[in-house]
Design a protein around this motif. Structure first.
Motif, mmCIF file in Angstrom:
data_model
loop_
_atom_site.group_PDB
_atom_site.id
_atom_site.type_symbol
_atom_site.label_atom_id
_atom_site.label_comp_id
_atom_site.label_asym_id
_atom_site.label_seq_id
_atom_site.Cartn_x
_atom_site.Cartn_y
_atom_site.Cartn_z
ATOM 1 N N LEU A 281 81.486 -21.410 -126.244
ATOM 2 C CA LEU A 281 80.183 -21.356 -126.236
ATOM 3 C C LEU A 281 79.323 -22.164 -124.954
ATOM 4 O O LEU A 281 78.557 -21.730 -124.097
ATOM 5 N N GLY A 282 79.933 -23.418 -124.919
ATOM 6 C CA GLY A 282 79.268 -24.310 -123.876
ATOM 7 C C GLY A 282 79.628 -23.822 -122.568
ATOM 8 O O GLY A 282 78.719 -23.761 -121.810
ATOM 9 N N TRP A 283 81.030 -23.723 -122.213
ATOM 10 C CA TRP A 283 81.160 -23.151 -120.935
ATOM 11 C C TRP A 283 80.689 -21.820 -120.686
ATOM 12 O O TRP A 283 80.312 -21.336 -119.421
ATOM 13 N N SER A 284 80.637 -20.838 -121.471
ATOM 14 C CA SER A 284 80.066 -19.629 -121.399
ATOM 15 C C SER A 284 78.692 -19.579 -121.092
ATOM 16 O O SER A 284 78.392 -18.979 -119.986
ATOM 17 N N TYR A 285 77.829 -20.482 -121.635
ATOM 18 C CA TYR A 285 76.470 -20.491 -121.401
ATOM 19 C C TYR A 285 76.142 -21.117 -120.071
ATOM 20 O O TYR A 285 75.392 -20.492 -119.130
ATOM 21 N N PHE A 286 77.160 -21.979 -119.506
ATOM 22 C CA PHE A 286 77.041 -22.637 -118.288
ATOM 23 C C PHE A 286 77.452 -21.803 -117.139
ATOM 24 O O PHE A 286 76.710 -21.456 -116.118
ATOM 25 N N ASN A 287 78.440 -20.942 -117.377
ATOM 26 C CA ASN A 287 78.970 -20.246 -116.410
ATOM 27 C C ASN A 287 77.819 -18.962 -116.250
ATOM 28 O O ASN A 287 77.894 -18.334 -115.018
ATOM 29 N N THR B 136 73.687 -14.289 -114.642
ATOM 30 C CA THR B 136 73.959 -13.145 -115.507
ATOM 31 C C THR B 136 73.619 -13.587 -117.037
ATOM 32 O O THR B 136 73.645 -12.697 -117.989
ATOM 33 N N LEU B 137 73.070 -14.771 -117.249
ATOM 34 C CA LEU B 137 72.637 -15.125 -118.546
ATOM 35 C C LEU B 137 71.538 -14.261 -119.151
ATOM 36 O O LEU B 137 71.432 -13.882 -120.160
ATOM 37 N N GLU B 138 70.494 -14.192 -118.230
ATOM 38 C CA GLU B 138 69.401 -13.240 -118.497
ATOM 39 C C GLU B 138 69.838 -11.837 -118.952
ATOM 40 O O GLU B 138 69.304 -11.157 -119.777
ATOM 41 N N LEU C 73 75.442 -26.697 -129.966
ATOM 42 C CA LEU C 73 74.634 -27.771 -129.235
ATOM 43 C C LEU C 73 74.862 -27.868 -127.903
ATOM 44 O O LEU C 73 73.925 -28.108 -126.954
ATOM 45 N N LEU C 74 75.920 -27.608 -127.374
ATOM 46 C CA LEU C 74 75.987 -27.498 -125.842
ATOM 47 C C LEU C 74 75.319 -26.408 -125.373
ATOM 48 O O LEU C 74 74.822 -26.512 -124.196
ATOM 49 N N ALA C 75 75.238 -25.329 -125.960
ATOM 50 C CA ALA C 75 74.399 -24.164 -125.289
ATOM 51 C C ALA C 75 73.076 -24.416 -125.531
ATOM 52 O O ALA C 75 72.444 -23.999 -124.271
ATOM 53 N N ALA C 76 72.483 -25.202 -126.286
ATOM 54 C CA ALA C 76 71.279 -25.503 -126.413
ATOM 55 C C ALA C 76 70.893 -26.527 -125.443
ATOM 56 O O ALA C 76 69.940 -26.386 -124.594
ATOM 57 N N ARG D 82 72.559 -28.355 -116.170
ATOM 58 C CA ARG D 82 74.004 -28.767 -115.815
ATOM 59 C C ARG D 82 74.619 -29.612 -116.816
ATOM 60 O O ARG D 82 73.936 -30.722 -117.182
ATOM 61 N N THR D 83 75.360 -29.145 -117.363
ATOM 62 C CA THR D 83 76.149 -30.090 -118.635
ATOM 63 C C THR D 83 77.537 -30.258 -118.493
ATOM 64 O O THR D 83 78.256 -30.198 -119.327
ATOM 65 N N GLN D 84 78.269 -30.197 -117.168
ATOM 66 C CA GLN D 84 79.717 -30.297 -117.216
ATOM 67 C C GLN D 84 79.987 -31.636 -117.762
ATOM 68 O O GLN D 84 81.127 -31.550 -118.285
#
Length: 264
Positions: free
Chosen positions: A77-83, A89-91, A158-161, A168-170
């Protein structure tokens, strides 16, 4: 229902394609966990000046494997949202007819299987080279593994939020990795830590799972011997899932209102 089955099948095909094309990445992660395990064992032997007992090796290996599985679940979830946000491509996922949440839930379910496969590879490599023997009863593993890591998906939400909010949340994701490594009892059993750390660590969703898996794989315990641990895993996992989903829902609603989903 057919749409969700099609979504799950598409995620399976997507994950299989990624693993086939980027197998070196999966192999590197499995090898990294194996090397970290070796460092822990060798450093423990060097500091004590004695040979590390097989039981301690097995305990460290089980903790490292559970940590490896948990990080795969958090990262999906965390890395997928960031990537997805970084590549723009998130939108597109938000325009999916099923919505973005079912897409990531299906991705999480498929990624859990991938994480188990990578974990088994790391475990087999360590067992072969270090002479470690573990009990691997299928029923106990089928119950403990998903129940122990279910709450880590709450951290993923939580990381996705956070990604939706600050982009930027790396560094935060890397901090979460070490956070779980040291405070879940994966490296050192919580019983050997100060009571403040032990009390805090027991609130994490992974802690009870590490203890339960050690009892099963090292001591040969059966499922009916783990009553209190199963209850603790259920409660902590449910708590963190609820908190993670609630925070993500608020962040998602605010991002939609601000129109910042497609901005990076």
């Amino acid at each position: 229902m057919r749409r969700y089955i099609a979504l799950l099948r598409a995620e399976v095909e997507r994950q299989a394609t990624l693993m086939r094309r980027y197998w070196a990445n999966e192999f590197s992660f499995a090898l990294t966990v194996y090397i970290v395990f070796l460092m822990i064992v060798l450093m423990g032997g060097a500091m004590s000046g004695q040979t590390v007992p097989d039981e301690m090796k097995a305990s460290a290996l089980v903790g490292m494997l559970m940590w490896q599985l948990a990080m795969g679940c958090v990262g999906v979830l965390g890395w997928s949202y960031f990537n997805e946000a970084a590549t723009g491509t998130l939108e597109h996922l938000y325009l999916s007819p099923l919505g973005v949440t079912p897409v990531f839930l299906a991705r999480s379910a498929v990624d859990f299987v991938r994480s188990v496969v990578v974990m088994l590879f790391s475990g087999a490599l360590a067992m072969l080279t270090m002479g470690i023997r573990l009990h691997l009863p299928p029923l106990e593993l089928a119950v403990i593994l998903p129940l122990a890591v279910a709450g880590t998906y709450g951290f993923g939400f939580l990381l996705a939020a956070l990604t939706l909010t600050v982009k930027r949340t790396q560094a935060v994701m890397q901090l979460i990795q070490f956070f779980f490594l040291f405070f879940s009892g994966s490296v050192m059993p919580l019983e050997q830590m100060h009571w403040t750390i032990r009390a805090f660590g027991q609130t994490l969703p992974l802690s009870a799972g590490v203890v339960a898996l050690r009892k099963v794989t090292i001591e040969g315990a059966r499922l009916w011997d783990l009553g209190d641990l199963l209850i603790q895993m259920t409660l902590t996992s449910a708590l963190w899932l609820v908190v993670g989903v609630a925070v993500y829902t608020v962040a998602d609603r605010r991002a939609r209102q601000k129109g910042s989903i497609g901005q990076y």
